[in-house]
Design a protein around this motif. Structure first.
Motif, PDB file in Angstrom:
ATOM      1  N   LYS A   8      11.411  39.164  48.649  1.00 53.92           N
ATOM      2  CA  LYS A   8      10.645  39.869  47.974  1.00 53.92           C
ATOM      3  C   LYS A   8      10.081  39.074  46.973  1.00 53.92           C
ATOM      4  O   LYS A   8      10.856  38.302  46.294  1.00 53.92           O
ATOM      5  CB  LYS A   8      11.092  41.146  47.397  1.00 53.92           C
ATOM      6  N   VAL A   9       8.562  38.931  46.707  1.00 54.89           N
ATOM      7  CA  VAL A   9       8.107  38.307  45.352  1.00 54.89           C
ATOM      8  C   VAL A   9       8.388  38.870  44.232  1.00 54.89           C
ATOM      9  O   VAL A   9       7.816  39.944  44.261  1.00 54.89           O
ATOM     10  CB  VAL A   9       6.838  37.789  45.726  1.00 54.89           C
ATOM     11  N   VAL A  10       8.838  38.605  43.121  1.00 53.44           N
ATOM     12  CA  VAL A  10       8.751  39.054  41.813  1.00 53.44           C
ATOM     13  C   VAL A  10       7.858  38.409  40.822  1.00 53.44           C
ATOM     14  O   VAL A  10       8.419  37.196  40.462  1.00 53.44           O
ATOM     15  CB  VAL A  10      10.302  39.339  41.274  1.00 53.44           C
ATOM     16  N   GLU A  11       6.962  38.809  40.373  1.00 55.82           N
ATOM     17  CA  GLU A  11       6.030  38.127  39.481  1.00 55.82           C
ATOM     18  C   GLU A  11       6.683  37.746  38.202  1.00 55.82           C
ATOM     19  O   GLU A  11       7.264  38.647  37.666  1.00 55.82           O
ATOM     20  CB  GLU A  11       4.726  39.147  39.463  1.00 55.82           C
ATOM     21  N   SER A  12       6.286  36.818  37.449  1.00 57.71           N
ATOM     22  CA  SER A  12       6.735  36.515  36.237  1.00 57.71           C
ATOM     23  C   SER A  12       5.641  35.798  35.431  1.00 57.71           C
ATOM     24  O   SER A  12       4.437  35.201  36.007  1.00 57.71           O
ATOM     25  CB  SER A  12       8.075  35.729  36.212  1.00 57.71           C
ATOM     26  N   THR A  13       5.918  35.781  34.205  1.00 62.12           N
ATOM     27  CA  THR A  13       4.905  35.068  33.353  1.00 62.12           C
ATOM     28  C   THR A  13       5.054  33.594  33.453  1.00 62.12           C
ATOM     29  O   THR A  13       5.876  32.915  34.189  1.00 62.12           O
ATOM     30  CB  THR A  13       5.025  35.321  31.739  1.00 62.12           C
ATOM     31  N   GLU A  14       4.316  32.668  32.879  1.00 59.64           N
ATOM     32  CA  GLU A  14       4.365  31.182  32.990  1.00 59.64           C
ATOM     33  C   GLU A  14       5.600  30.843  32.346  1.00 59.64           C
ATOM     34  O   GLU A  14       5.899  29.733  32.484  1.00 59.64           O
ATOM     35  CB  GLU A  14       3.246  30.496  32.603  1.00 59.64           C
ATOM     36  N   THR A  15       6.143  31.698  31.430  1.00 54.59           N
ATOM     37  CA  THR A  15       7.405  31.227  30.679  1.00 54.59           C
ATOM     38  C   THR A  15       8.501  31.879  31.322  1.00 54.59           C
ATOM     39  O   THR A  15       9.824  31.738  31.072  1.00 54.59           O
ATOM     40  CB  THR A  15       7.322  31.577  29.271  1.00 54.59           C
ATOM     41  N   GLY A  16       8.576  32.689  32.470  1.00 54.00           N
ATOM     42  CA  GLY A  16       9.482  33.012  33.264  1.00 54.00           C
ATOM     43  C   GLY A  16      10.001  34.510  33.160  1.00 54.00           C
ATOM     44  O   GLY A  16      11.011  34.931  33.616  1.00 54.00           O
ATOM     45  N   TYR A  17       9.301  35.160  32.059  1.00 52.44           N
ATOM     46  CA  TYR A  17       9.838  36.574  31.853  1.00 52.44           C
ATOM     47  C   TYR A  17       8.902  37.332  33.180  1.00 52.44           C
ATOM     48  O   TYR A  17       7.898  37.133  33.412  1.00 52.44           O
ATOM     49  CB  TYR A  17       9.380  36.896  30.647  1.00 52.44           C
ATOM     50  N   LEU A  18       9.833  38.612  33.296  1.00 43.59           N
ATOM     51  CA  LEU A  18       9.252  39.306  34.326  1.00 43.59           C
ATOM     52  C   LEU A  18       7.778  39.962  33.837  1.00 43.59           C
ATOM     53  O   LEU A  18       7.602  40.507  32.771  1.00 43.59           O
ATOM     54  CB  LEU A  18      10.148  40.647  34.715  1.00 43.59           C
ATOM     55  N   VAL A  19       6.974  40.088  34.949  1.00 44.84           N
ATOM     56  CA  VAL A  19       5.777  40.942  34.409  1.00 44.84           C
ATOM     57  C   VAL A  19       6.090  42.637  34.505  1.00 44.84           C
ATOM     58  O   VAL A  19       5.396  43.129  33.539  1.00 44.84           O
ATOM     59  CB  VAL A  19       4.512  40.536  35.700  1.00 44.84           C
ATOM     60  N   ASN A  20       6.660  42.890  35.376  1.00 46.05           N
ATOM     61  CA  ASN A  20       7.027  44.208  35.748  1.00 46.05           C
ATOM     62  C   ASN A  20       8.446  44.460  35.476  1.00 46.05           C
ATOM     63  O   ASN A  20       9.385  44.082  36.228  1.00 46.05           O
ATOM     64  CB  ASN A  20       6.754  44.771  36.711  1.00 46.05           C
ATOM     65  N   GLN A  21       9.026  44.977  34.298  1.00 47.30           N
ATOM     66  CA  GLN A  21      10.475  45.358  33.996  1.00 47.30           C
ATOM     67  C   GLN A  21      11.197  46.166  35.145  1.00 47.30           C
ATOM     68  O   GLN A  21      12.237  45.823  35.145  1.00 47.30           O
ATOM     69  CB  GLN A  21      10.693  45.813  32.704  1.00 47.30           C
ATOM     70  N   ALA A  22      10.234  46.826  35.762  1.00 43.46           N
ATOM     71  CA  ALA A  22      11.038  47.752  36.867  1.00 43.46           C
ATOM     72  C   ALA A  22      11.486  47.037  38.014  1.00 43.46           C
ATOM     73  O   ALA A  22      12.016  47.288  38.849  1.00 43.46           O
ATOM     74  CB  ALA A  22      10.009  48.771  37.376  1.00 43.46           C
ATOM     75  N   ASP A  23      11.163  45.613  38.273  1.00 42.60           N
ATOM     76  CA  ASP A  23      11.383  44.752  39.187  1.00 42.60           C
ATOM     77  C   ASP A  23      12.758  44.159  39.010  1.00 42.60           C
ATOM     78  O   ASP A  23      13.339  43.537  40.028  1.00 42.60           O
ATOM     79  CB  ASP A  23      10.460  43.536  39.458  1.00 42.60           C
ATOM     80  N   TRP A  24      13.277  44.536  38.003  1.00 44.95           N
ATOM     81  CA  TRP A  24      14.620  43.806  37.444  1.00 44.95           C
ATOM     82  C   TRP A  24      15.788  44.617  38.362  1.00 44.95           C
ATOM     83  O   TRP A  24      15.886  45.785  38.423  1.00 44.95           O
ATOM     84  CB  TRP A  24      15.013  43.888  36.136  1.00 44.95           C
ATOM     85  N   ASP A  25      16.691  43.887  38.740  1.00 40.18           N
ATOM     86  CA  ASP A  25      18.138  44.302  39.287  1.00 40.18           C
ATOM     87  C   ASP A  25      18.866  42.843  39.057  1.00 40.18           C
ATOM     88  O   ASP A  25      18.434  41.999  38.623  1.00 40.18           O
ATOM     89  CB  ASP A  25      17.982  44.970  40.755  1.00 40.18           C
TER      90      ASP A  25
END
Length: 113
Positions: A8-25
């Motif tokens: 699965k592709v999990v999107e992040s900002t250019e500094t590596g922080y998740l775009v969508n916190q719900a993607d976290w596990d």
């Protein structure tokens, strides 16, 4: 920028922080940490879980290093906890690096409190 986790592709900002916190596990956290050269131990997970608790259960609080230090002293009451302890775990700055691995938004504070 994006992370590949279990196909699965999990999107992040250019500094590596998740775009969508719900993607976290935990698998996402492990992949972010691996990309930063960290192999997560129970101590890492203790800090990550503390940060997630502070953020999600305390009105979006993003603790700075000083507050993480106090929180970890309570969690690890059987040993001395100091800044070196935290920086040994997260050499890229505990509040920022651990926050990124914990799937939290990027802190915009510029120092101080």
């Amino acid at each position: 920028m994006a992370y590949q986790v279990n196909g699965k592709v999990v999107e992040s900002t250019e500094t590596g922080y998740l775009v969508n916190q719900a993607d976290w596990d935990k698998a996402v956290a492990t992949e972010i940490a691996r990309g930063e050269g960290l192999d997560l131990t129970q101590d890492h997970w203790d800090v990550i879980e503390y940060l997630r608790d502070q953020y999600f259960n305390h009105s979006g609080e993003l603790p700075n290093n000083r507050h993480i230090l106090k929180g970890m002293q309570e969690v690890w009451s059987d040993r001395k906890v100091d800044n070196k302890t935290l920086f040994d775990l997260f050499p890229g700055n505990p509040s920022k690096q651990a926050g990124r691995i914990a799937g939290l938004p990027e802190s915009m504070r510029k120092g101080g409190y």
